[in-house]
Design a protein around this motif. Structure first.
Motif, PDB file in Angstrom:
ATOM      1  N   LEU A 158       0.822  -1.206   0.000  1.00  0.00           N
ATOM      2  CA  LEU A 158       0.000   0.000   0.000  1.00  0.00           C
ATOM      3  C   LEU A 158       0.861   1.263   0.000  1.00  0.00           C
ATOM      4  O   LEU A 158       1.868   1.348   0.708  1.00  0.00           O
ATOM      5  CB  LEU A 158      -0.921  -0.019   1.221  1.00  0.00           C
ATOM      6  CG  LEU A 158      -1.795  -1.285   1.318  1.00  0.00           C
ATOM      7  CD1 LEU A 158      -2.598  -1.297   2.600  1.00  0.00           C
ATOM      8  CD2 LEU A 158      -2.700  -1.387   0.090  1.00  0.00           C
ATOM      9  N   VAL A 159       0.428   2.229  -0.777  1.00  0.00           N
ATOM     10  CA  VAL A 159       1.117   3.520  -0.815  1.00  0.00           C
ATOM     11  C   VAL A 159       0.548   4.383   0.308  1.00  0.00           C
ATOM     12  O   VAL A 159      -0.674   4.522   0.438  1.00  0.00           O
ATOM     13  CB  VAL A 159       0.923   4.204  -2.191  1.00  0.00           C
ATOM     14  CG1 VAL A 159       1.518   5.603  -2.192  1.00  0.00           C
ATOM     15  CG2 VAL A 159       1.542   3.357  -3.292  1.00  0.00           C
ATOM     16  N   THR A 160       1.450   4.928   1.110  1.00  0.00           N
ATOM     17  CA  THR A 160       1.030   5.737   2.261  1.00  0.00           C
ATOM     18  C   THR A 160       1.720   7.088   2.218  1.00  0.00           C
ATOM     19  O   THR A 160       2.726   7.256   1.520  1.00  0.00           O
ATOM     20  CB  THR A 160       1.425   5.038   3.579  1.00  0.00           C
ATOM     21  OG1 THR A 160       2.820   4.723   3.508  1.00  0.00           O
ATOM     22  CG2 THR A 160       0.628   3.767   3.807  1.00  0.00           C
ATOM     23  N   ASP A 161       1.204   8.024   3.020  1.00  0.00           N
ATOM     24  CA  ASP A 161       1.886   9.313   3.133  1.00  0.00           C
ATOM     25  C   ASP A 161       2.683   9.349   4.438  1.00  0.00           C
ATOM     26  O   ASP A 161       2.820   8.335   5.124  1.00  0.00           O
ATOM     27  CB  ASP A 161       0.895  10.475   2.995  1.00  0.00           C
ATOM     28  CG  ASP A 161      -0.102  10.537   4.151  1.00  0.00           C
ATOM     29  OD1 ASP A 161       0.062   9.782   5.135  1.00  0.00           O
ATOM     30  OD2 ASP A 161      -1.037  11.351   4.068  1.00  0.00           O
ATOM     31  N   THR A 162       3.198  10.524   4.783  1.00  0.00           N
ATOM     32  CA  THR A 162       4.067  10.619   5.967  1.00  0.00           C
ATOM     33  C   THR A 162       3.294  10.430   7.268  1.00  0.00           C
ATOM     34  O   THR A 162       3.904  10.245   8.315  1.00  0.00           O
ATOM     35  CB  THR A 162       4.771  11.988   6.010  1.00  0.00           C
ATOM     36  OG1 THR A 162       3.768  13.002   5.933  1.00  0.00           O
ATOM     37  CG2 THR A 162       5.746  12.141   4.859  1.00  0.00           C
ATOM     38  N   ALA A 163       1.989  10.468   7.199  1.00  0.00           N
ATOM     39  CA  ALA A 163       1.178  10.213   8.390  1.00  0.00           C
ATOM     40  C   ALA A 163       0.655   8.779   8.389  1.00  0.00           C
ATOM     41  O   ALA A 163      -0.260   8.455   9.153  1.00  0.00           O
ATOM     42  CB  ALA A 163       0.011  11.204   8.457  1.00  0.00           C
ATOM     43  N   GLY A 164       1.212   7.943   7.535  1.00  0.00           N
ATOM     44  CA  GLY A 164       0.782   6.551   7.486  1.00  0.00           C
ATOM     45  C   GLY A 164      -0.599   6.358   6.893  1.00  0.00           C
ATOM     46  O   GLY A 164      -1.176   5.269   6.979  1.00  0.00           O
ATOM     47  N   ARG A 165      -1.156   7.411   6.277  1.00  0.00           N
ATOM     48  CA  ARG A 165      -2.498   7.272   5.680  1.00  0.00           C
ATOM     49  C   ARG A 165      -2.375   6.534   4.354  1.00  0.00           C
ATOM     50  O   ARG A 165      -1.492   6.845   3.536  1.00  0.00           O
ATOM     51  CB  ARG A 165      -3.119   8.653   5.447  1.00  0.00           C
ATOM     52  CG  ARG A 165      -3.350   9.409   6.740  1.00  0.00           C
ATOM     53  CD  ARG A 165      -4.007  10.749   6.493  1.00  0.00           C
ATOM     54  NE  ARG A 165      -3.192  11.638   5.669  1.00  0.00           N
ATOM     55  CZ  ARG A 165      -3.509  12.880   5.362  1.00  0.00           C
ATOM     56  NH1 ARG A 165      -4.651  13.389   5.785  1.00  0.00           N
ATOM     57  NH2 ARG A 165      -2.706  13.620   4.628  1.00  0.00           N
ATOM     58  N   VAL A 166      -3.259   5.593   4.127  1.00  0.00           N
ATOM     59  CA  VAL A 166      -3.262   4.867   2.844  1.00  0.00           C
ATOM     60  C   VAL A 166      -3.823   5.805   1.785  1.00  0.00           C
ATOM     61  O   VAL A 166      -4.871   6.445   1.987  1.00  0.00           O
ATOM     62  CB  VAL A 166      -4.114   3.585   2.958  1.00  0.00           C
ATOM     63  CG1 VAL A 166      -4.282   2.920   1.597  1.00  0.00           C
ATOM     64  CG2 VAL A 166      -3.466   2.616   3.952  1.00  0.00           C
ATOM     65  N   LEU A 167      -3.115   5.891   0.669  1.00  0.00           N
ATOM     66  CA  LEU A 167      -3.528   6.815  -0.395  1.00  0.00           C
ATOM     67  C   LEU A 167      -4.249   6.084  -1.513  1.00  0.00           C
ATOM     68  O   LEU A 167      -3.993   4.911  -1.775  1.00  0.00           O
ATOM     69  CB  LEU A 167      -2.295   7.530  -0.954  1.00  0.00           C
ATOM     70  CG  LEU A 167      -1.493   8.350   0.060  1.00  0.00           C
ATOM     71  CD1 LEU A 167      -0.287   9.004  -0.620  1.00  0.00           C
ATOM     72  CD2 LEU A 167      -2.375   9.422   0.734  1.00  0.00           C
ATOM     73  N   ARG A 168      -5.140   6.819  -2.161  1.00  0.00           N
ATOM     74  CA  ARG A 168      -5.799   6.303  -3.364  1.00  0.00           C
ATOM     75  C   ARG A 168      -4.905   6.588  -4.572  1.00  0.00           C
ATOM     76  O   ARG A 168      -3.897   7.298  -4.468  1.00  0.00           O
ATOM     77  CB  ARG A 168      -7.145   6.997  -3.573  1.00  0.00           C
ATOM     78  CG  ARG A 168      -8.166   6.810  -2.453  1.00  0.00           C
ATOM     79  CD  ARG A 168      -9.480   7.425  -2.968  1.00  0.00           C
ATOM     80  NE  ARG A 168     -10.552   7.370  -2.002  1.00  0.00           N
ATOM     81  CZ  ARG A 168     -10.958   8.409  -1.272  1.00  0.00           C
ATOM     82  NH1 ARG A 168     -10.350   9.589  -1.357  1.00  0.00           N
ATOM     83  NH2 ARG A 168     -11.978   8.281  -0.445  1.00  0.00           N
ATOM     84  N   GLU A 169      -5.324   6.082  -5.719  1.00  0.00           N
ATOM     85  CA  GLU A 169      -4.560   6.320  -6.957  1.00  0.00           C
ATOM     86  C   GLU A 169      -4.395   7.817  -7.234  1.00  0.00           C
ATOM     87  O   GLU A 169      -3.388   8.245  -7.790  1.00  0.00           O
ATOM     88  CB  GLU A 169      -5.258   5.662  -8.157  1.00  0.00           C
ATOM     89  CG  GLU A 169      -5.206   4.139  -8.158  1.00  0.00           C
ATOM     90  CD  GLU A 169      -3.800   3.588  -8.359  1.00  0.00           C
ATOM     91  OE1 GLU A 169      -2.912   4.341  -8.785  1.00  0.00           O
ATOM     92  OE2 GLU A 169      -3.608   2.390  -8.067  1.00  0.00           O
ATOM     93  N   ASP A 170      -5.408   8.627  -6.854  1.00  0.00           N
ATOM     94  CA  ASP A 170      -5.312  10.066  -7.139  1.00  0.00           C
ATOM     95  C   ASP A 170      -4.526  10.824  -6.064  1.00  0.00           C
ATOM     96  O   ASP A 170      -4.455  12.056  -6.087  1.00  0.00           O
ATOM     97  CB  ASP A 170      -6.713  10.676  -7.305  1.00  0.00           C
ATOM     98  CG  ASP A 170      -7.520  10.624  -6.003  1.00  0.00           C
ATOM     99  OD1 ASP A 170      -6.958  10.199  -4.954  1.00  0.00           O
ATOM    100  OD2 ASP A 170      -8.704  11.023  -6.012  1.00  0.00           O
ATOM    101  N   GLY A 171      -3.935  10.096  -5.124  1.00  0.00           N
ATOM    102  CA  GLY A 171      -3.093  10.738  -4.104  1.00  0.00           C
ATOM    103  C   GLY A 171      -3.844  11.218  -2.881  1.00  0.00           C
ATOM    104  O   GLY A 171      -3.223  11.697  -1.927  1.00  0.00           O
ATOM    105  N   THR A 172      -5.156  11.111  -2.880  1.00  0.00           N
ATOM    106  CA  THR A 172      -5.911  11.529  -1.690  1.00  0.00           C
ATOM    107  C   THR A 172      -5.988  10.360  -0.700  1.00  0.00           C
ATOM    108  O   THR A 172      -5.959   9.192  -1.113  1.00  0.00           O
ATOM    109  CB  THR A 172      -7.350  11.963  -2.050  1.00  0.00           C
ATOM    110  OG1 THR A 172      -8.022  10.836  -2.656  1.00  0.00           O
ATOM    111  CG2 THR A 172      -7.339  13.147  -3.000  1.00  0.00           C
ATOM    112  N   PRO A 173      -6.083  10.665   0.597  1.00  0.00           N
ATOM    113  CA  PRO A 173      -6.146   9.576   1.581  1.00  0.00           C
ATOM    114  C   PRO A 173      -7.460   8.811   1.497  1.00  0.00           C
ATOM    115  O   PRO A 173      -8.519   9.389   1.206  1.00  0.00           O
ATOM    116  CB  PRO A 173      -6.049  10.300   2.924  1.00  0.00           C
ATOM    117  CG  PRO A 173      -5.640  11.689   2.630  1.00  0.00           C
ATOM    118  CD  PRO A 173      -6.036  11.999   1.225  1.00  0.00           C
ATOM    119  N   LEU A 174      -7.348   7.512   1.741  1.00  0.00           N
ATOM    120  CA  LEU A 174      -8.543   6.669   1.854  1.00  0.00           C
ATOM    121  C   LEU A 174      -8.987   6.821   3.317  1.00  0.00           C
ATOM    122  O   LEU A 174      -8.311   6.296   4.208  1.00  0.00           O
ATOM    123  CB  LEU A 174      -8.132   5.227   1.561  1.00  0.00           C
ATOM    124  CG  LEU A 174      -9.077   4.326   0.812  1.00  0.00           C
ATOM    125  CD1 LEU A 174      -8.359   3.071   0.373  1.00  0.00           C
ATOM    126  CD2 LEU A 174     -10.303   4.005   1.597  1.00  0.00           C
TER     127      LEU A 174
END
Ligand SMILES: Cc1cc2nc3c(=O)[nH]c(=O)nc-3n(C[C@H](O)[C@H](O)[C@H](O)COP(=O)(O)OP(=O)(O)OC[C@H]3O[C@@H](n4cnc5c(N)ncnc54)[C@H](O)[C@@H]3O)c2cc1C
Length: 516
Positions: free
Chosen positions: A459-475
């Motif tokens: 899974l692709v995550t951001d620096t806050a560990g949020r799982v990102l969608r394909e468009d880069g927004t958090p799920l």
């Protein structure tokens, strides 16, 4: 709120249980996140599919690559946040600067928090794995001290996964827990003391979402049927990779084999990753895995092997193909470069009395290996080649060449002994500690496979560990860490303890975010 389930092997739900945070998995990252959530007063449950907690983390040395902390400062080591930043930027190809920054700046904060909660760390004297600016010769990786099983809370003591050499033969753990077992035990003890709940033998099969697509829980399967574990704040997935799932490995081009991985039987098959992808999560599998050469066991399993003291690795053509003293992931990646290398032979002599001249976990008994044919023995290299099914002339020529290099103390083919990591385990007495001749019969050849300590794509995550969608927004509502995510280190293993260190940091950042 009307909720629907992400149907991943899950029929209709029968009951729901309410928490603030649901943590899927129970390795080092999962338990770090769970502990911090419970200490923040959140109703937290750790959900583990097997009968034990700890997964591969419990098998590990428990070394956590967490640079720039009080632990290194106390020990007077030449480590710093700045040095770690420099090192990562030198080693990684096209590093994600935000992730690097989040990792190096948060590592000291996390360690201070954990030490304040009673976990005591000491430096591990292991060099970083690349000769690059910012490297330190040891101690960037830290480890918690051993703990007695009798000193653990009653609900934790029997749950910690035994060490791999006992677990694989169905035996229980020892009284003293060290390395990865100590890490798991100490995190779990602090977690239950903070009011956290652990549920084992409860595989998570998918997620529960509300009408707006927010993840509001996890779906799990009990012998009585499916249940929902509702998570008011969020679900943290830290459930290993998919190393035990051959179909996923093949689909994502991960070399090696599910049978050769070090992950515990029945553990990491990747369904929490697949379920998140089915919900629209972005994925990245480029990092593939944390690899290692694996001493093949009579059972066909691999054994994590490092620290070769003497001997040489050859492929099916009887030739060396890399510096055997490379850090294990780097050697594993050399094995992965050609199909004839994923099954290799390690040729060694009798200078250690017929014992294997490296650390293999588990090692197995020499007599059993010989009886099973995973090792062969012969009085001459030519006879050894015949016994192993290797080309005789090629192997004889290769060993003669290797021995000439050992006499001179130089390995012009692969530079063995030139790096400080090469000589860390070496005990040779010639001009090059890491180059010892293979000349004392009888001779042995041991079968090797390309093993791994886990996959690291997901899974692709951001620096806050949020799982990102394909468009880069958090799920919304879904967080991830550990080998369930695409590692910030990509195809590199920078230093001892980077799997655990990064898993713990990003689980901790995820919990910070969901605490709000
Ligand atoms: C011998 C050895 C030594 C090592 N030494 C080190 C070291 O010193 N430092 C280091 O950083 N790394 C080390 N490693 C590698 C490291 O242990 C692993 O890569 C890392 O611990 C993986 O952590 P994880 O949390 O991703 O997975 P794991 O620790 O394997 O935990 C995942 C857990 O999730 C559970 N799970 C999976 N799917 C589900 C599901 N659907 N529902 C519920 N639960 C689920 C699994 O059963 C498992 O218990 C070592 C590995 C080995 C084998």
């Amino acid at each position: 709120m009307d909720a629907s389930c992400n149907l991943f092997y899950v029929p209709a739900m029968t009951q729901a249980e309410q928490y603030d945070v649901v943590v899927v998995g129970s390795g080092g990252g999962a338990l770090t996140g769970a502990l911090l959530a419970a200490r923040a007063g959140l109703r937290t449950v750790v959900v583990e599919k097997t009968e034990y907690i700890g997964g591969t983390s419990a098998y590990s040395g428990g070394a956590c690559w967490l640079p720039g902390t009080d632990v290194q400062q106390r020990a007077g080591l030449p480590d710093s946040t700045e040095g770690a930043r420099t090192y990562l930027n030198a080693v990684l190809t096209d590093p994600d600067q935000d992730k690097v920054e989040a990792f190096v700046t948060h590592a000291p904060v996390l360690v201070a928090e954990l030490e304040a909660m009673g976990l005591d760390f000491v430096p591990v004297p292991f060099p970083d794995y690349f000769d690059a600016p910012g490297r330190v010769p040891g101690g960037r990786s830290i480890q918690v001290s051993a703990v007695q099983r009798d000193d653990l809370p009653a609900e934790v003591a029997p749950l910690v996964r035994p060490p791999v050499e006992l677990d694989r033969i169905g035996r229980g753990g020892r009284k003293e827990l060290s390395g990865g077992q100590a890490l798991i035990a100490r995190l779990a003890a602090a977690y239950v003391e903070a009011g956290g709940e652990i549920r084992t033998q409860l595989p998570v099969t998918g997620y529960v979402t509300d009408d707006a697509g927010r993840v509001v829980g996890a779906a799990a399967m009990t012998p009585e049927g499916p249940i929902e574990l509702r998570a008011e704040r969020g679900v943290l997935v830290a459930a290993g990779g998919f190393e035990r799932n051959q179909d996923m490995r093949s689909a994502h081009d991960v070399p090696g084999d599910a049978a050769w991985t070090m992950a515990p039987a029945g553990s990491n098959t990747g369904e929490p990753i697949e379920a998140a992808i089915a919900l629209g999560a972005a994925s990245d599998f480029a990092g593939a895995g944390w690899f290692c050469p694996g001493l093949e066991q009579p059972s066909g399993e691999g054994s994590f092997t490092l620290g070769f003291r003497s001997g040489l690795m050859v492929d099916a053509t009887g030739h060396r193909y890399a510096n055997e003293c490379l850090p294990y992931d780097r050697f594993g990646r050399e094995m992965a470069k050609a199909p004839e290398r994923t099954r290799s032979w390690y040729v060694f002599d009798s200078r250690e009395g017929g014992q294997f001249p490296a650390i293999a976990i588990p090692q197995g008994d020499a007599a059993e290996h010989l009886a099973a044919g995973t090792w062969v023995r012969a009085d001459t290299i030519a006879e050894l080649a015949e016994a192993a099914g290797l080309p005789v002339d090629a192997l004889v020529e290769q060993v003669e060449r290797f021995n000439a290099y050992a006499e001179k103390g130089e390995d012009p083919d692969f530079g063995r002994g030139e790096d400080e990591y090469d000589t860390f385990f070496a005990a040779g007495t010639g001009p090059n500690k890491a180059l010892t001749p293979c000349d004392q019969g009888p001779f042995y050849a041991a079968r090797f496979v390309l093993s791994d300590l886990g996959t690291k794509g997901g899974l692709v995550t951001d620096t806050a560990g949020r799982v990102l969608r394909e468009d880069g927004t958090p799920l919304p509502g879904l967080y991830a860490s550990s080998n369930s995510t695409a590692s910030m280190f990509g195809g590199f293993y920078p230093g001892p303890g980077t799997p655990l260190g990064s898993a713990m940091v990003f689980a901790s950042l995820a919990v910070r975010d969901l605490i709000g």
